[in-house]
Design a protein around this motif. Structure first.
Motif, PDB file in Angstrom:
ATOM      1  N   UNK A  59      16.477  20.972  93.939  1.00 53.55           N
ATOM      2  CA  UNK A  59      16.016  21.896  94.969  1.00 53.55           C
ATOM      3  C   UNK A  59      15.305  23.120  94.418  1.00 53.55           C
ATOM      4  N   UNK A  60      15.752  23.635  93.276  1.00 54.77           N
ATOM      5  CA  UNK A  60      15.250  24.937  92.843  1.00 54.77           C
ATOM      6  C   UNK A  60      14.313  24.908  91.638  1.00 54.77           C
ATOM      7  N   UNK A  61      14.473  23.961  90.734  1.00 56.34           N
ATOM      8  CA  UNK A  61      13.607  23.970  89.553  1.00 56.34           C
ATOM      9  C   UNK A  61      12.133  23.675  89.878  1.00 56.34           C
ATOM     10  N   UNK A  62      11.810  22.781  90.808  1.00 59.94           N
ATOM     11  CA  UNK A  62      10.390  22.516  91.085  1.00 59.94           C
ATOM     12  C   UNK A  62       9.691  23.551  91.967  1.00 59.94           C
ATOM     13  N   UNK A  63      10.395  24.547  92.471  1.00 56.03           N
ATOM     14  CA  UNK A  63       9.776  25.505  93.389  1.00 56.03           C
ATOM     15  C   UNK A  63       8.541  26.186  92.804  1.00 56.03           C
ATOM     16  N   UNK A  64       8.613  26.595  91.564  1.00 56.70           N
ATOM     17  CA  UNK A  64       7.478  27.306  90.951  1.00 56.70           C
ATOM     18  C   UNK A  64       6.270  26.386  90.818  1.00 56.70           C
ATOM     19  N   UNK A  65       6.499  25.129  90.472  1.00 54.54           N
ATOM     20  CA  UNK A  65       5.383  24.187  90.337  1.00 54.54           C
ATOM     21  C   UNK A  65       4.731  23.913  91.689  1.00 54.54           C
ATOM     22  N   UNK A  66       5.532  23.825  92.723  1.00 57.12           N
ATOM     23  CA  UNK A  66       4.989  23.612  94.072  1.00 57.12           C
ATOM     24  C   UNK A  66       4.162  24.823  94.494  1.00 57.12           C
ATOM     25  N   UNK A  67       4.641  26.018  94.182  1.00 56.43           N
ATOM     26  CA  UNK A  67       3.880  27.222  94.494  1.00 56.43           C
ATOM     27  C   UNK A  67       2.584  27.279  93.692  1.00 56.43           C
TER      28      UNK A  67
END
Length: 178
Positions: free
Chosen positions: A56-64
């Motif tokens: 849930x949290x590690x890919x957030x930056x890549x999605x942004x």
């Protein structure tokens, strides 16, 4: 700077993928063990729950970074590009504030879990602290990416070369045309 952030984003995505594969294997082995040998993996649900933090949290930056978050554009589609960019900058600023608070709260939760030595109730006594730290790292990476995007969008807006993110409809049309 951007190259370093992209490498960190890729590493975070690989960790999330490894967690997903681990959850899948854990579930398959546990179900197989339960069905054939009447002995599932102990604490399999608790471990899967903890690994979901990676997903849930590690890919957030890549999605942004790729601007692939869902945008609600029903009221902004009719606006000119510059106004859309201003709204995006406002959204990023709100995200920085909200996720900055979340980063602070997750750091405090990690420190408390580490200090107390909290763990799940079960045969394996899975500790909470490492997973709370992963949550903190994921949120901090996201906040860093938001801050970078905030300043790059403001710079682009001032220089006149800003471009608003595509709406969901435009993205679908781009996919269908390819």
């Amino acid at each position: 700077m951007d190259r370093t952030l992209r490498r960190i984003d890729k590493f975070a995505i690989w960790l999330a993928v490894a967690a997903l594969i681990s959850i899948m294997l854990l579930t398959c082995v546990s179900v197989t063990g339960r069905y054939f040998f009447n002995t599932p993996i102990p604490d399999d649900l608790s471990i899967s729950e903890k690994l979901m933090v990676f997903l849930a949290f590690l890919p957030l930056a890549a999605v942004q970074a790729s601007r692939e978050h869902v945008f609600v554009t029903i009221f902004s589609d009719w606006l000119p590009n510059r106004a859309k960019v201003v709204l995006e900058i406002f959204g990023i600023a709100v995200g920085i504030a909200f996720f900055g608070l979340l980063a602070w709260a997750s750091w405090i939760a990690f420190i408390e879990a580490y200090a107390v030595g909290s763990y799940t109730q079960g045969p394996l006594n899975v500790p909470h602290a490492p997973f709370k730290f992963v949550l903190f790292v994921g949120v901090v990476l996201f906040v860093v990416r938001l801050v970078v995007d905030f300043f790059s969008d403001i710079t682009a807006l001032i220089s006149g070369r800003s471009q608003a993110s595509k709406s969901e409809e435009d993205r679908v049309l781009d996919i269908e045309l390819d």
